[in-house]
Design a protein around this motif. Structure first.
Motif, mmCIF file in Angstrom:
data_model
loop_
_atom_site.group_PDB
_atom_site.id
_atom_site.type_symbol
_atom_site.label_atom_id
_atom_site.label_comp_id
_atom_site.label_asym_id
_atom_site.label_seq_id
_atom_site.Cartn_x
_atom_site.Cartn_y
_atom_site.Cartn_z
ATOM 1 N N LYS A 22 -13.231 38.685 41.562
ATOM 2 C CA LYS A 22 -14.605 38.186 41.566
ATOM 3 C C LYS A 22 -14.646 36.763 42.121
ATOM 4 C CE LYS A 22 -16.118 40.966 37.702
ATOM 5 N NZ LYS A 22 -16.770 40.998 36.398
ATOM 6 N N ILE A 23 -15.765 36.442 42.749
ATOM 7 C CA ILE A 23 -15.935 35.117 43.347
ATOM 8 C C ILE A 23 -15.753 34.015 42.306
ATOM 9 C CG2 ILE A 23 -17.607 33.553 44.426
ATOM 10 C CD1 ILE A 23 -18.657 35.894 46.028
ATOM 11 N N VAL A 24 -16.272 34.231 41.103
ATOM 12 C CA VAL A 24 -16.150 33.228 40.041
ATOM 13 C C VAL A 24 -14.677 32.968 39.719
ATOM 14 C CG1 VAL A 24 -16.691 32.714 37.632
ATOM 15 C CG2 VAL A 24 -18.398 33.789 39.079
ATOM 16 N N GLU A 25 -13.885 34.018 39.659
ATOM 17 C CA GLU A 25 -12.453 33.874 39.360
ATOM 18 C C GLU A 25 -11.733 33.153 40.509
ATOM 19 O OE1 GLU A 25 -11.884 37.951 36.734
ATOM 20 O OE2 GLU A 25 -11.658 38.040 38.914
ATOM 21 N N VAL A 26 -12.066 33.531 41.725
ATOM 22 C CA VAL A 26 -11.443 32.894 42.894
ATOM 23 C C VAL A 26 -11.839 31.422 42.949
ATOM 24 C CG1 VAL A 26 -11.277 32.920 45.411
ATOM 25 C CG2 VAL A 26 -11.392 35.077 44.160
ATOM 26 N N SER A 27 -13.085 31.138 42.611
ATOM 27 C CA SER A 27 -13.577 29.769 42.589
ATOM 28 C C SER A 27 -12.762 28.906 41.632
ATOM 29 C CB SER A 27 -15.046 29.767 42.167
ATOM 30 O OG SER A 27 -15.525 28.472 42.002
ATOM 31 N N ARG A 28 -12.500 29.432 40.469
ATOM 32 C CA ARG A 28 -11.692 28.694 39.479
ATOM 33 C C ARG A 28 -10.241 28.558 39.930
ATOM 34 N NH1 ARG A 28 -14.294 32.134 34.835
ATOM 35 N NH2 ARG A 28 -16.239 30.982 34.553
ATOM 36 N N LEU A 29 -9.707 29.617 40.503
ATOM 37 C CA LEU A 29 -8.315 29.626 40.935
ATOM 38 C C LEU A 29 -8.053 28.583 42.029
ATOM 39 C CD1 LEU A 29 -5.498 31.011 40.813
ATOM 40 C CD2 LEU A 29 -6.343 32.586 42.565
ATOM 41 N N PHE A 30 -8.943 28.520 43.022
ATOM 42 C CA PHE A 30 -8.747 27.632 44.166
ATOM 43 C C PHE A 30 -9.523 26.325 44.071
ATOM 44 C CE2 PHE A 30 -7.535 31.767 45.896
ATOM 45 C CZ PHE A 30 -6.398 31.447 46.617
ATOM 46 N N ASN A 31 -10.342 26.175 43.026
ATOM 47 C CA ASN A 31 -11.153 24.982 42.840
ATOM 48 C C ASN A 31 -12.091 24.749 44.033
ATOM 49 O OD1 ASN A 31 -12.070 22.834 41.290
ATOM 50 N ND2 ASN A 31 -10.642 21.393 42.228
ATOM 51 N N VAL A 32 -12.765 25.822 44.435
ATOM 52 C CA VAL A 32 -13.745 25.784 45.515
ATOM 53 C C VAL A 32 -15.045 26.350 44.946
ATOM 54 C CG1 VAL A 32 -14.336 26.681 47.805
ATOM 55 C CG2 VAL A 32 -11.969 26.105 47.275
ATOM 56 N N HIS A 33 -16.156 25.702 45.239
ATOM 57 C CA HIS A 33 -17.436 26.143 44.690
ATOM 58 C C HIS A 33 -17.752 27.564 45.134
ATOM 59 C CE1 HIS A 33 -21.705 26.163 43.629
ATOM 60 N NE2 HIS A 33 -21.397 25.160 42.820
ATOM 61 N N ARG A 34 -18.339 28.315 44.232
ATOM 62 C CA ARG A 34 -18.605 29.733 44.510
ATOM 63 C C ARG A 34 -19.594 29.923 45.657
ATOM 64 N NH1 ARG A 34 -21.089 28.305 39.863
ATOM 65 N NH2 ARG A 34 -23.304 28.810 39.686
ATOM 66 N N GLU A 35 -20.522 29.008 45.855
ATOM 67 C CA GLU A 35 -21.453 29.113 46.987
ATOM 68 C C GLU A 35 -20.726 28.907 48.315
ATOM 69 O OE1 GLU A 35 -24.976 26.781 46.513
ATOM 70 O OE2 GLU A 35 -25.397 27.638 44.542
ATOM 71 N N THR A 36 -19.718 28.059 48.308
ATOM 72 C CA THR A 36 -18.901 27.858 49.501
ATOM 73 C C THR A 36 -18.161 29.145 49.837
ATOM 74 O OG1 THR A 36 -18.615 25.512 48.969
ATOM 75 C CG2 THR A 36 -17.020 26.494 50.496
ATOM 76 N N ILE A 37 -17.590 29.762 48.820
ATOM 77 C CA ILE A 37 -16.878 31.023 49.015
ATOM 78 C C ILE A 37 -17.837 32.095 49.528
ATOM 79 C CG2 ILE A 37 -15.613 32.885 47.852
ATOM 80 C CD1 ILE A 37 -14.487 30.684 45.966
ATOM 81 N N ALA A 38 -19.022 32.161 48.928
ATOM 82 C CA ALA A 38 -20.017 33.150 49.362
ATOM 83 C C ALA A 38 -20.393 32.938 50.832
ATOM 84 C CB ALA A 38 -21.250 33.074 48.473
ATOM 85 N N TRP A 40 -18.445 31.648 53.166
ATOM 86 C CA TRP A 40 -17.297 32.084 53.974
ATOM 87 C C TRP A 40 -17.295 33.598 54.101
ATOM 88 C CZ3 TRP A 40 -12.937 28.842 51.222
ATOM 89 C CH2 TRP A 40 -13.101 27.484 51.538
ATOM 90 N N ILE A 41 -17.553 34.291 52.993
ATOM 91 C CA ILE A 41 -17.576 35.753 53.007
ATOM 92 C C ILE A 41 -18.692 36.250 53.931
ATOM 93 C CG2 ILE A 41 -18.027 37.807 51.598
ATOM 94 C CD1 ILE A 41 -16.681 36.261 49.253
ATOM 95 N N LYS A 42 -19.864 35.637 53.810
ATOM 96 C CA LYS A 42 -20.992 36.030 54.653
ATOM 97 C C LYS A 42 -20.669 35.826 56.129
ATOM 98 C CE LYS A 42 -25.819 35.038 55.584
ATOM 99 N NZ LYS A 42 -26.947 34.152 55.336
ATOM 100 N N ARG A 43 -20.111 34.653 56.466
ATOM 101 C CA ARG A 43 -19.757 34.373 57.857
ATOM 102 C C ARG A 43 -18.684 35.332 58.355
ATOM 103 N NH1 ARG A 43 -17.334 29.035 58.472
ATOM 104 N NH2 ARG A 43 -19.124 28.449 57.223
#
Length: 65
Positions: A22-38, A40-43
């Motif tokens: 899940k994005i929330v888990e990845v966000s915590r793991l890599f210390n990157v905001h979940r909106e940033t991850i979202a 990247w996924i969208k792009r």
């Protein structure tokens, strides 16, 4: 402007989300905001690329005198 996240980090984040984490888990793991991850996924889905958009800017034209 802040420097972009390294491509190695972006690759790790995308790999984890594609493997089902899940994005929330990845966000915590890599210390990157979940909106940033979202974003990247969208792009990645739209263009196939998740690298920094900073490299997409046009280079300045150098005037020769």
């Amino acid at each position: 402007m802040a420097s972009p996240y390294p491509i190695e980090l972006r690759t790790g984040v995308i790999d984890k989300t594609e493997s089902g984490m899940k994005i929330v888990e990845v966000s915590r793991l890599f210390n990157v905001h979940r909106e940033t991850i979202a974003s990247w996924i969208k792009r990645c889905k739209e263009t196939g690329d998740y690298s920094s958009k900073q490299h997409l800017s046009k280079a300045r034209e150098i005037k020769r005198y």
